[in-house]
Scaffold this active site. Structure first.
Site, PDB file in Angstrom:
ATOM      1  N   CYS A  87       7.413   6.535  -5.588  1.00  0.00           N
ATOM      2  CA  CYS A  87       6.944   7.887  -5.250  1.00  0.00           C
ATOM      3  C   CYS A  87       7.676   8.531  -4.083  1.00  0.00           C
ATOM      4  CB  CYS A  87       5.450   7.860  -4.975  1.00  0.00           C
ATOM      5  SG  CYS A  87       4.532   7.557  -6.481  1.00  0.00           S
ATOM      6  N   ARG A  91      -2.391   4.965  -3.475  1.00  0.00           N
ATOM      7  CA  ARG A  91      -1.298   4.066  -3.096  1.00  0.00           C
ATOM      8  C   ARG A  91      -1.372   2.801  -3.926  1.00  0.00           C
ATOM      9  NH1 ARG A  91      -3.317   3.878   2.897  1.00  0.00           N
ATOM     10  NH2 ARG A  91      -5.179   4.220   1.668  1.00  0.00           N
ATOM     11  N   GLU A  92      -0.234   2.290  -4.362  1.00  0.00           N
ATOM     12  CA  GLU A  92      -0.227   1.036  -5.096  1.00  0.00           C
ATOM     13  C   GLU A  92      -0.764  -0.061  -4.181  1.00  0.00           C
ATOM     14  OE1 GLU A  92       3.474   0.160  -7.024  1.00  0.00           O
ATOM     15  OE2 GLU A  92       3.722   2.229  -7.665  1.00  0.00           O
ATOM     16  N   GLY A 113      10.318   2.595   0.253  1.00  0.00           N
ATOM     17  CA  GLY A 113      10.802   2.460  -1.118  1.00  0.00           C
ATOM     18  C   GLY A 113       9.683   2.824  -2.066  1.00  0.00           C
ATOM     19  N   LYS A 133      11.478   9.382  -4.609  1.00  0.00           N
ATOM     20  CA  LYS A 133      11.630  10.328  -5.720  1.00  0.00           C
ATOM     21  C   LYS A 133      11.045  11.697  -5.354  1.00  0.00           C
ATOM     22  CE  LYS A 133       8.436   9.699  -9.121  1.00  0.00           C
ATOM     23  NZ  LYS A 133       7.588  10.784  -9.474  1.00  0.00           N
ATOM     24  N   ASP A 163      -1.298   6.216 -25.141  1.00  0.00           N
ATOM     25  CA  ASP A 163       0.117   5.964 -24.832  1.00  0.00           C
ATOM     26  C   ASP A 163       0.875   5.851 -26.147  1.00  0.00           C
ATOM     27  OD1 ASP A 163       1.430   4.770 -21.961  1.00  0.00           O
ATOM     28  OD2 ASP A 163       2.630   4.606 -23.796  1.00  0.00           O
ATOM     29  N   LYS A 203       2.005  -1.629 -25.776  1.00  0.00           N
ATOM     30  CA  LYS A 203       1.248  -1.506 -24.531  1.00  0.00           C
ATOM     31  C   LYS A 203      -0.242  -1.288 -24.845  1.00  0.00           C
ATOM     32  CE  LYS A 203       2.121   1.008 -20.266  1.00  0.00           C
ATOM     33  NZ  LYS A 203       2.817   2.166 -19.727  1.00  0.00           N
ATOM     34  N   GLU A 254      -2.603  13.326  -7.641  1.00  0.00           N
ATOM     35  CA  GLU A 254      -3.177  12.029  -7.280  1.00  0.00           C
ATOM     36  C   GLU A 254      -2.470  11.493  -6.046  1.00  0.00           C
ATOM     37  OE1 GLU A 254      -5.896  10.472  -8.572  1.00  0.00           O
ATOM     38  OE2 GLU A 254      -5.401   9.485  -6.690  1.00  0.00           O
ATOM     39  N   PHE A 255      -3.237  10.947  -5.115  1.00  0.00           N
ATOM     40  CA  PHE A 255      -2.639  10.459  -3.866  1.00  0.00           C
ATOM     41  C   PHE A 255      -2.777   8.951  -3.702  1.00  0.00           C
ATOM     42  CE2 PHE A 255      -3.994  14.868  -3.255  1.00  0.00           C
ATOM     43  CZ  PHE A 255      -2.804  15.445  -2.840  1.00  0.00           C
TER      44      PHE A 255
HETATM   45  C1  UDX Z   1       2.789   6.731  -1.860  1.00  0.00           C
HETATM   46  C2  UDX Z   1       1.766   7.640  -1.150  1.00  0.00           C
HETATM   47  O1  UDX Z   1       1.274   6.970   0.019  1.00  0.00           O
HETATM   48  C3  UDX Z   1       0.635   7.991  -2.088  1.00  0.00           C
HETATM   49  O2  UDX Z   1      -0.247   8.906  -1.458  1.00  0.00           O
HETATM   50  C4  UDX Z   1       1.218   8.627  -3.352  1.00  0.00           C
HETATM   51  O3  UDX Z   1       0.197   8.900  -4.281  1.00  0.00           O
HETATM   52  C5  UDX Z   1       2.225   7.688  -3.995  1.00  0.00           C
HETATM   53  O4  UDX Z   1       3.236   7.360  -3.034  1.00  0.00           O
HETATM   54  P1  UDX Z   1       2.953   4.141  -2.519  1.00  0.00           P
HETATM   55  O5  UDX Z   1       4.269   4.469  -3.137  1.00  0.00           O
HETATM   56  O6  UDX Z   1       1.993   3.287  -3.259  1.00  0.00           O
HETATM   57  O7  UDX Z   1       2.143   5.484  -2.160  1.00  0.00           O
HETATM   58  O8  UDX Z   1       3.280   3.396  -1.142  1.00  0.00           O
HETATM   59  P2  UDX Z   1       3.023   3.652   0.413  1.00  0.00           P
HETATM   60  O9  UDX Z   1       1.917   2.795   0.869  1.00  0.00           O
HETATM   61  O10 UDX Z   1       2.941   5.088   0.715  1.00  0.00           O
HETATM   62  O11 UDX Z   1       4.381   3.067   1.007  1.00  0.00           O
HETATM   63  C6  UDX Z   1       5.623   3.617   0.634  1.00  0.00           C
HETATM   64  C7  UDX Z   1       6.767   2.908   1.317  1.00  0.00           C
HETATM   65  O12 UDX Z   1       6.793   3.217   2.694  1.00  0.00           O
HETATM   66  C8  UDX Z   1       6.737   1.398   1.223  1.00  0.00           C
HETATM   67  O13 UDX Z   1       8.049   0.925   0.972  1.00  0.00           O
HETATM   68  C9  UDX Z   1       6.282   0.957   2.598  1.00  0.00           C
HETATM   69  O14 UDX Z   1       6.754  -0.311   2.953  1.00  0.00           O
HETATM   70  C10 UDX Z   1       6.898   2.042   3.471  1.00  0.00           C
HETATM   71  N1  UDX Z   1       6.182   2.254   4.738  1.00  0.00           N
HETATM   72  C11 UDX Z   1       4.906   2.726   4.742  1.00  0.00           C
HETATM   73  C12 UDX Z   1       6.841   2.024   5.941  1.00  0.00           C
HETATM   74  O15 UDX Z   1       8.009   1.613   5.969  1.00  0.00           O
HETATM   75  N2  UDX Z   1       6.180   2.286   7.116  1.00  0.00           N
HETATM   76  C13 UDX Z   1       4.907   2.755   7.144  1.00  0.00           C
HETATM   77  O16 UDX Z   1       4.384   2.959   8.251  1.00  0.00           O
HETATM   78  C14 UDX Z   1       4.243   2.974   5.922  1.00  0.00           C
END
Ligand code: UDX
Length: 432
Positions: free
Chosen positions: A260, A154-155, A257, A263, A30, A35, A151-152
């Site tokens: 990912c 989830r946080e 929100g 955006k 980085d 960091k 990459e898929f």
């Molecule tokens: C997402 C994708 O799932 C992941 O595959 C990709 O790599 C990155 O983006 P992430 O941003 O970590 O992952 O969150 P995610 O679990 O997908 O949730 C996204 C948003 O959707 C959150 O705000 C969550 O609260 C909302 N959500 C999710 C809902 O409102 N309803 C649902 O049923 C699922």
């Protein structure tokens, strides 16, 4: 194998730590020296369950190291993953300047064959631009390949998602690149799909946009449920049992929100537009998502009558549970709307208050839900943390000025709350 990961953000750091877990030798690079200094002391700059422990373990056993030097990392690695940020520009397109400068640095540091892999989410055709940039900037006439490996993860469950993915996607243009990537992931028992680079790039955008679409769909269904007197939770359950639909990502609420989904949705609309297709379906999904937050605020206003000078206990600030990530968190817009209407905010979150303090003005940050509820006119659920699902409702009822809960995540049973004497408002479910 020897791997360099450029960029120690969310994806980069999780990828680096997990490749070390798979017994590869990894250097994470980085350009932010502070960091890198912190990482060398095992300090992860964000909250992700299990990550700090994994970083410490592999840094100690020598499989994971940190550096600010791209050139030495490129010299000493077989594969280079690009995992730098692609933040949205004002027009929604991804800003690829970070990727370009990293690619130039890689090109000037290569002394023999290297495989350069796009891990960041990038628009279709970025692979070709990376190839061209390396070709025109490489210091030595060495062979190289470019690949896409989206990459898929989830946080909040990133380590699990990396090590147990539904699928691994690799976009390649040579048998050599495919062989290396297959070897890298050999210990992960998941289906591996091999495509051309452009298709791999599109799989990522198409998948994230589909997930966003699914959430907006159920939120639209929730509105119909409310008007008809039906229960969206039961509707989602009934829909989800159809294997073609599936129950996941059918949780109605205040909308999606995070860094990912919003955006990537914007970016995919922009990419399609550039390619000559007006993706109206996705534009509508975005519109529904935006209005979901306003609808929630209207529900609060309806229940409280006047919001001016009322105190509202806000439960949850991060965009979803198990993360401290505040990027594009619905809480930010909801709190701003409530403040515009004259509300006083008492907020709590198990992890995100530190980050939220830098973003939110005139908010009283509370230690926990009980402190937030004390003397408030109502309590609202914005993020479905387990801590909130398990709150002592009897105690909450005594602490609130009025026993009102407005739930943007449907975490409680309406019948139970009403039996306890709460006035309970939620999403897509009408009270009996
Ligand atoms: C997402 C994708 O799932 C992941 O595959 C990709 O790599 C990155 O983006 P992430 O941003 O970590 O992952 O969150 P995610 O679990 O997908 O949730 C996204 C948003 O959707 C959150 O705000 C969550 O609260 C909302 N959500 C999710 C809902 O409102 N309803 C649902 O049923 C699922």
């Amino acid at each position: 194998m020897k791997i360099a990961i450029i960029g120690t953000g969310y994806v980069g750091l999780v990828t680096g730590a997990c490749f070390a877990e798979l017994k590869h030798r990894v250097v994470c690079v980085d350009n932010d020296a502070s960091k890198v200094r912190a990482l060398k002391m095992f300090k992860v700059p964000f909250y992700e369950p299990g990550l700090e422990e994994m970083v410490r373990r592999h840094a100690r056993n020598g499989r994971l190291s940190f550096s600010t030097q791209i050139s030495s990392a490129v010299k000493n690695s077989d594969v280079i993953f690009i995992a730098v940020g692609t933040p949205p520009k004002e027009n929604g397109e991804a800003d690829l300047t970070g990727i370009e400068s990293v690619v130039r640095a890689i090109a000037t540091s290569m002394h023999s064959y290297r495989l350069i892999v796009e891990k960041s989410t990038v628009p279709v055709d970025t692979g070709r631009r990376v190839q061209h940039t390396i070709e025109t900037n490489k210091a030595k006439n060495v062979p190289f390949d470019v690949a896409s490996n989206p990459e898929f993860l989830r946080e909040g469950q990133a380590i699990h998602d990396f090590l147990h993915p539904d699928r691994i996607v690799i976009g390649v243009e040579s048998a050599r690149a495919e062989k290396i990537l297959r070897q890298l992931y050999a210990d992960i028992p998941a289906p591996l799909i091999v495509t051309d680079i452009k298709s791999a790039e599109l799989i990522k955008h198409a998948s994230n946009s589909f997930l966003a679409l699914k959430i907006s769909y159920i939120n639209a269904v929730a509105r119909v449920c409310e008007a008809a007197g039906a229960d969206v939770e039961r509707v989602a359950e009934g829909m989800g049992l159809d294997g073609r639909i599936g129950r996941t990502f059918l949780d109605a609420g205040i909308g999606f929100g995070g860094f990912c989904l919003p955006k990537d949705l914007d970016a995919f609309v922009g990419i399609s537009q550039k390619l000559g297709y007006d993706f109206g379906l996705l534009k509508e999904a975005k519109k529904i998502n935006e209005s979901q937050k306003e609808l929630f605020v209207r529900k609060i206003e309806n229940r409280l009558w006047n919001i001016k000078n009322k105190t509202i206990a806000v439960c949850g600030l991060s965009f979803k549970p198990n993360t401290d990530d505040m990027r594009f968190a619905p809480s930010v817009d909801i709190i701003a709307l409530l403040q515009q209407l004259g509300a006083r905010i008492r907020a709590c979150d198990p992890q995100a208050t530190k980050k939220a303090k830098g973003l939110l003005k005139d908010v009283v940050f509370c230690r926990d839900v009980y402190e937030a509820a004390r003397g408030s006119d109502c309590l609202i659920i914005v993020t479905e943390w387990n801590e909130f699902k398990e709150m002592d409702l009897k105690r909450i009822k005594k602490l609130l000025k009025q026993p009102i809960i407005i739930d943007g995540r449907n975490i409680f049973d309406p019948a139970l709350l009403e039996a306890m004497g709460f006035s309970y408002v939620c999403i897509g479910r009408t009270s009996k």
